[in-house]
Design a protein around this motif. Structure first.
Motif, short mmCIF file in Angstrom:
data_model
loop_
_atom_site.label_atom_id
_atom_site.label_comp_id
_atom_site.label_asym_id
_atom_site.label_seq_id
_atom_site.Cartn_x
_atom_site.Cartn_y
_atom_site.Cartn_z
N ARG A 90 -3.10 32.20 -12.46
CA ARG A 90 -2.18 33.32 -12.67
C ARG A 90 -1.13 33.35 -11.57
O ARG A 90 0.03 33.72 -11.81
CB ARG A 90 -2.95 34.64 -12.68
CG ARG A 90 -2.12 35.91 -12.72
CD ARG A 90 -1.43 36.14 -14.04
NE ARG A 90 -2.36 36.12 -15.15
CZ ARG A 90 -2.00 36.28 -16.42
NH1 ARG A 90 -0.73 36.49 -16.74
NH2 ARG A 90 -2.90 36.24 -17.39
N ASP A 91 -1.52 32.93 -10.38
CA ASP A 91 -0.65 33.04 -9.22
C ASP A 91 0.09 31.75 -8.90
O ASP A 91 1.27 31.78 -8.55
CB ASP A 91 -1.48 33.47 -8.01
CG ASP A 91 -2.10 34.85 -8.21
OD1 ASP A 91 -1.58 35.60 -9.05
OD2 ASP A 91 -3.10 35.16 -7.55
N SER A 92 -0.57 30.62 -9.01
CA SER A 92 0.10 29.35 -8.70
C SER A 92 0.87 28.80 -9.89
O SER A 92 1.81 28.03 -9.72
CB SER A 92 -0.92 28.31 -8.25
OG SER A 92 -1.88 28.06 -9.27
N GLY A 93 0.48 29.20 -11.09
CA GLY A 93 1.12 28.67 -12.29
C GLY A 93 2.44 29.34 -12.60
O GLY A 93 2.87 30.27 -11.91
N PRO A 94 3.10 28.90 -13.66
CA PRO A 94 4.40 29.47 -14.03
C PRO A 94 4.26 30.80 -14.75
O PRO A 94 3.21 31.12 -15.31
CB PRO A 94 4.99 28.42 -14.98
CG PRO A 94 3.76 27.85 -15.66
CD PRO A 94 2.68 27.82 -14.60
N THR A 95 5.31 31.58 -14.72
CA THR A 95 5.43 32.74 -15.60
C THR A 95 6.23 32.27 -16.82
O THR A 95 7.40 31.93 -16.71
CB THR A 95 6.16 33.89 -14.89
OG1 THR A 95 5.35 34.38 -13.82
CG2 THR A 95 6.45 35.03 -15.86
N PHE A 96 5.59 32.23 -17.97
CA PHE A 96 6.26 31.72 -19.16
C PHE A 96 7.21 32.76 -19.73
O PHE A 96 6.91 33.96 -19.78
CB PHE A 96 5.23 31.34 -20.23
CG PHE A 96 4.55 30.02 -19.97
CD1 PHE A 96 5.26 28.84 -20.05
CD2 PHE A 96 3.21 29.98 -19.64
CE1 PHE A 96 4.64 27.61 -19.80
CE2 PHE A 96 2.57 28.77 -19.41
CZ PHE A 96 3.28 27.58 -19.49
N ASP A 126 -0.97 23.42 -4.90
CA ASP A 126 -0.75 24.59 -5.75
C ASP A 126 0.71 24.98 -5.84
O ASP A 126 1.15 25.54 -6.85
CB ASP A 126 -1.57 25.78 -5.23
CG ASP A 126 -2.98 25.79 -5.78
OD1 ASP A 126 -3.32 24.89 -6.58
OD2 ASP A 126 -3.75 26.70 -5.42
N ALA A 127 1.48 24.69 -4.80
CA ALA A 127 2.91 25.00 -4.83
C ALA A 127 3.64 24.18 -5.89
O ALA A 127 4.78 24.51 -6.26
CB ALA A 127 3.53 24.75 -3.46
N ARG A 128 2.99 23.13 -6.40
CA ARG A 128 3.60 22.27 -7.42
C ARG A 128 3.01 22.51 -8.82
O ARG A 128 3.45 21.88 -9.79
CB ARG A 128 3.38 20.80 -7.05
CG ARG A 128 3.81 20.45 -5.63
CD ARG A 128 3.46 19.02 -5.29
NE ARG A 128 3.63 18.75 -3.87
CZ ARG A 128 3.37 17.57 -3.29
NH1 ARG A 128 2.93 16.57 -4.02
NH2 ARG A 128 3.55 17.41 -1.99
N VAL A 129 2.03 23.38 -8.92
CA VAL A 129 1.32 23.57 -10.18
C VAL A 129 2.24 24.12 -11.27
O VAL A 129 2.17 23.70 -12.43
CB VAL A 129 0.09 24.46 -9.98
CG1 VAL A 129 -0.40 25.05 -11.31
CG2 VAL A 129 -1.03 23.67 -9.33
N ALA A 130 3.11 25.06 -10.93
CA ALA A 130 3.99 25.65 -11.95
C ALA A 130 4.85 24.58 -12.61
O ALA A 130 4.99 24.54 -13.84
CB ALA A 130 4.86 26.73 -11.34
#
Length: 356
Positions: A90-96, A126-130
């Motif tokens: 929820r936090d490291s991933g993108p906001t779709f 994690d900074a690259r996960v999004a």
């Protein structure tokens, strides 16, 4: 607040139709003495509940070392091997987001620094996960200079957002930023929108493994104009005052269309302290909205059924509970380990999604 351009991208409400739910399998264990199998079982319980009751597929990021464990525990999920540091997608991933036509998928890539550079974690991967997730589905990447996480963003899907000051204005995240600058960062993605600012989050969320105030423990939208709020009924708990202030603030607020909000209280669990005597931030607000059901956090508590009934009535969907105590012991809940993707054609032509 500036309204110099119309919205070109929209973050759908969680109640809108979803293509799938993303998770990230845990890749580091904490607290240091925590049982890895307990963590694996907790993440698997959420994933399997979504698959079996939520009416949508699940894709899980896994490291190569944990791929076998994830496959055994969640056999019906799609696994994608991507290096990452943690399990809080929820936090490291993108906001779709979706474009004005509803045909293009975008992914907001907020800056991620592990909840204000927390000393107990690492976040280089994690900074690259999004970006990695966005590339899997060929979503247009929308970079932002704002340091934040998806756990501090709730929306009604119509331009109204709930956020907290202690996250967005955290000096370890956004040193020197003002409300106005944060709102401008939102406008660059969403165009004209309205942020409703809560001053802070729940007390225990400022502890060693906390986020310093994520909104998704405090309040969420159940639909346009309808807000669910964590209500701590024990006057001894410091969150009693916190929740009363939130109820008053939201009751006095309007949405992006100028319409008043209807506030529904969701009681906090009856248990207020853990075994060591520390205040708990257990919250029923931290649930997962799926196409056909709500995956609810339960705690073996006297208030579980009462809260489940409120969620069932608010969303008009079945409620399926999971034991969220192992998740909260690690710093979050079911909402924190999931990220919804709005429904568009899936997989996209030329998608890099891979089954393992």
């Amino acid at each position: 607040m500036s309204t110099r351009k119309s919205r070109t991208w929209r973050m759908p409400a969680e109640t809108e139709t979803q293509a799938r739910t993303w998770l990230a399998w845990p890749a580091q264990w904490y607290p240091p003495d925590a049982d890895p199998d307990e963590a694996r079982a907790a993440w698997a319980a959420v994933a399997n509940a979504i698959l079996h009751h939520g009416g949508q597929p699940v894709t899980i990021l896994v490291t190569k070392d944990e791929e076998k464990q994830a496959k055994i525990r969640v056999p019906d999920a799609t696994l994608v091997v991507i290096q990452h540091d943690d399990g809080w997608v929820r936090d490291s991933g993108p906001t779709f987001v979706v474009d004005a036509t509803g045909q293009r998928l975008g992914a907001v890539d907020w800056v991620f620094n592990a909840w204000g550079a927390q000393p107990w974690t690492r976040w280089a991967w994690d900074a690259r996960v999004a970006t990695a997730i966005a590339n899997q589905v060929q979503a247009e990447i929308l970079p932002s200079e704002l340091v934040t996480e998806g756990g501090d963003i709730h929306t009604d899907g119509q331009g109204t957002f709930l956020v907290t000051e202690t996250v967005k204005l955290d000096p370890f995240r956004n040193l020197g930023w003002t409300r106005e600058r944060v709102e401008e960062a939102f406008e660059r993605v969403f165009g004209e929108c309205k942020l409703i600012w809560l001053s802070r989050g729940l007390t225990a969320d400022y502890g060693p493994y906390g986020t310093r105030g994520h909104i998704d423990l405090v309040a969420t939208f159940a639909g346009p104009g309808r807000v669910l709020v964590h209500s701590q009924e024990s006057s001894d708990h410091p969150d009693h005052e916190v929740s009363e202030r939130v109820v008053k603030l939201l009751s006095d607020s309007t949405d992006a269309q100028g319409e008043p909000l209807t506030v529904t209280r969701v009681p906090a669990p009856k248990q207020v302290r853990d075994e060591s005597g520390e205040w708990l931030d257990w919250s029923y607000i931290n649930h997962v909205v799926c196409n056909q059901a709500i995956i609810a956090c339960n705690f073996g508590d006297d208030h579980d059924e009462r809260a489940n009934d409120i969620l069932r009535d608010a969303y008009q969907r079945d409620v399926f509970p999971i034991d969220a105590r192992p998740l909260f012991a690690r710093g979050g809940g079911a909402h924190c380990i999931t990220q919804q993707q709005p429904r568009l054609p899936w997989p996209a032509p030329g998608s890099k999604e891979q089954e393992t």
